[in-house]
Design a protein around this motif. Structure first.
Motif, mmCIF file in Angstrom:
data_model
loop_
_atom_site.group_PDB
_atom_site.id
_atom_site.type_symbol
_atom_site.label_atom_id
_atom_site.label_comp_id
_atom_site.label_asym_id
_atom_site.label_seq_id
_atom_site.Cartn_x
_atom_site.Cartn_y
_atom_site.Cartn_z
ATOM 1 N N GLY A 1 0.828 -1.202 0.000
ATOM 2 C CA GLY A 1 0.000 0.000 0.000
ATOM 3 C C GLY A 1 0.858 1.245 0.000
ATOM 4 O O GLY A 1 1.875 1.305 0.690
ATOM 5 N N VAL A 2 0.462 2.238 -0.780
ATOM 6 C CA VAL A 2 1.213 3.489 -0.849
ATOM 7 C C VAL A 2 0.240 4.657 -0.738
ATOM 8 O O VAL A 2 -0.922 4.561 -1.151
ATOM 9 C CB VAL A 2 2.036 3.577 -2.156
ATOM 10 C CG1 VAL A 2 1.130 3.756 -3.380
ATOM 11 C CG2 VAL A 2 3.071 4.683 -2.083
ATOM 12 N N ASP A 3 0.710 5.752 -0.162
ATOM 13 C CA ASP A 3 -0.104 6.949 -0.059
ATOM 14 C C ASP A 3 0.808 8.159 -0.155
ATOM 15 O O ASP A 3 1.995 8.092 0.204
ATOM 16 C CB ASP A 3 -0.861 6.984 1.274
ATOM 17 C CG ASP A 3 -1.838 8.162 1.346
ATOM 18 O OD1 ASP A 3 -2.827 8.140 0.595
ATOM 19 O OD2 ASP A 3 -1.584 9.090 2.127
ATOM 20 N N SER B 1 -1.955 4.111 3.951
ATOM 21 C CA SER B 1 -1.159 3.085 3.290
ATOM 22 C C SER B 1 -1.462 1.706 3.848
ATOM 23 O O SER B 1 -1.575 0.722 3.101
ATOM 24 C CB SER B 1 0.338 3.388 3.437
ATOM 25 O OG SER B 1 0.740 4.427 2.587
ATOM 26 N N ILE B 2 -1.590 1.611 5.171
ATOM 27 C CA ILE B 2 -1.911 0.326 5.788
ATOM 28 C C ILE B 2 -3.267 -0.172 5.309
ATOM 29 O O ILE B 2 -3.428 -1.336 4.916
ATOM 30 C CB ILE B 2 -1.902 0.435 7.322
ATOM 31 C CG1 ILE B 2 -0.481 0.697 7.831
ATOM 32 C CG2 ILE B 2 -2.457 -0.844 7.956
ATOM 33 C CD1 ILE B 2 -0.410 1.008 9.315
ATOM 34 N N TYR B 3 -4.265 0.704 5.316
ATOM 35 C CA TYR B 3 -5.611 0.289 4.938
ATOM 36 C C TYR B 3 -5.702 -0.100 3.464
ATOM 37 O O TYR B 3 -6.430 -1.023 3.103
ATOM 38 C CB TYR B 3 -6.615 1.392 5.270
ATOM 39 C CG TYR B 3 -6.758 1.636 6.770
ATOM 40 C CD1 TYR B 3 -6.331 0.683 7.695
ATOM 41 C CD2 TYR B 3 -7.327 2.802 7.257
ATOM 42 C CE1 TYR B 3 -6.451 0.898 9.058
ATOM 43 C CE2 TYR B 3 -7.454 3.019 8.625
ATOM 44 C CZ TYR B 3 -7.012 2.070 9.515
ATOM 45 O OH TYR B 3 -7.140 2.274 10.858
ATOM 46 N N GLU C 1 3.638 -6.700 14.516
ATOM 47 C CA GLU C 1 3.608 -5.270 14.232
ATOM 48 C C GLU C 1 3.777 -5.074 12.721
ATOM 49 O O GLU C 1 4.253 -5.955 12.022
ATOM 50 C CB GLU C 1 4.747 -4.571 14.990
ATOM 51 C CG GLU C 1 4.609 -4.693 16.496
ATOM 52 C CD GLU C 1 5.858 -4.253 17.233
ATOM 53 O OE1 GLU C 1 6.885 -3.992 16.564
ATOM 54 O OE2 GLU C 1 5.822 -4.174 18.475
ATOM 55 N N ILE C 2 3.368 -3.900 12.230
ATOM 56 C CA ILE C 2 3.502 -3.603 10.807
ATOM 57 C C ILE C 2 4.263 -2.287 10.650
ATOM 58 O O ILE C 2 4.014 -1.325 11.379
ATOM 59 C CB ILE C 2 2.127 -3.550 10.103
ATOM 60 C CG1 ILE C 2 2.296 -3.442 8.589
ATOM 61 C CG2 ILE C 2 1.239 -2.451 10.652
ATOM 62 C CD1 ILE C 2 1.021 -3.724 7.814
ATOM 63 N N SER C 3 5.207 -2.267 9.719
ATOM 64 C CA SER C 3 6.064 -1.103 9.521
ATOM 65 C C SER C 3 5.634 -0.305 8.302
ATOM 66 O O SER C 3 5.169 -0.872 7.302
ATOM 67 C CB SER C 3 7.523 -1.539 9.342
ATOM 68 O OG SER C 3 8.003 -2.155 10.505
ATOM 69 N N VAL C 4 5.814 1.006 8.389
ATOM 70 C CA VAL C 4 5.498 1.908 7.287
ATOM 71 C C VAL C 4 6.729 2.782 7.021
ATOM 72 O O VAL C 4 7.179 3.518 7.898
ATOM 73 C CB VAL C 4 4.295 2.814 7.622
ATOM 74 C CG1 VAL C 4 3.960 3.711 6.431
ATOM 75 C CG2 VAL C 4 3.086 1.980 8.020
#
Length: 247
Positions: free
Chosen positions: A127-129, A175-177, A222-225
């Protein structure tokens, strides 16, 4: 008409210009990013081979321009990934999500003058924003809609302008969504993930999922951005965020 395979014809270069992207985090991901100028957009470019004209033919010029710029990036990234040398029409799903070719995971985003697309064969989530940094007054008005008290407390500890940090948080959650949408298939509230760390030096944000999402996604990690400020490239006051998780 913009031509994907060859250089854009005379006039197209005044509308969009390709730029290097700082989100190249893995060789298994292809990224394309452009800066575009709405005032130089020509509606004739809706005839491009990679544009579904019906989606935006009745939209305002600004929407048409951002749509074409985003689809242009998507095609550049797809051709880097698939190496076939053809135009791809990326459809639009019920919640506006791009519909990619079979076997491809991808995401498209744009701000008022920057567009970006990322694609991969092997990513679990992608995902990108990109967002223009909001004003201080806007940040103050919408902070409670975007961030939990714990998140606001974390942001307050950092030596960065609040409007910049809240813009980062907003973009990261977007981005996560986008990344997990194929798994959850619904629009989510901002409180379904929580920021637990922001590493300014390495430009990485770390989030944890709400327990409801953990159950749906079967993911208790956990999730990284990743993020970067496009302004460092002297383009615009825009930030970009990226989620990329592999199995």
């Amino acid at each position: 008409m913009l031509n994907l395979i060859t250089a854009p014809p005379s006039g197209a270069s005044t509308f969009l210009n390709e730029h290097p992207c700082a989100l190249l985090v893995d060789a298994k991901i292809q990224v394309a990013m452009v800066q575009y100028q709405v005032q130089h957009f020509d509606p004739e470019w809706l005839k491009c081979g990679y544009v579904d004209r019906q989606i935006v033919q009745h939209a305002v010029i600004k929407r048409q321009a951002e749509y074409v710029a985003g689809r242009y990036c998507a095609n550049r990234a797809l051709n880097q990934l698939l190496a076939i040398g053809q135009d791809y029409v990326i459809g639009k799903g019920e919640h506006g999500q791009p519909l990619w070719p079979t076997g491809v995971v991808g995401s498209i985003a744009h701000s008022h003058d920057v567009a970006i697309a990322v694609v991969s064969h092997t990513a679990k989530w992608l995902g990108v924003d990109c967002e223009e940094v909001m004003s201080t007054s806007t940040a103050q008005q919408i902070a409670s809609m975007i961030a939990k008290p714990q998140e606001l407390a974390l942001l307050s500890q950092l030596d960065q302008p609040f409007n910049y940090l809240l813009s980062l948080l907003f973009s990261a959650k977007e981005s996560i969504y986008k990344a997990i949408y194929p798994s959850v298939k619904k629009v989510l509230d901002f409180d379904m993930v929580k920021l637990i760390q922001l590493d300014v030096k390495n430009e990485v944000m770390t989030f944890e999922f709400h327990e409801e999402l953990e159950m749906i996604l079967k993911w208790n990690k956990e999730i990284s951005v990743k993020y970067f400020n496009v302004n460092k490239r002297k383009v615009t006051n825009t930030i970009c965020t990226l989620v990329c998780e592999f199995n």
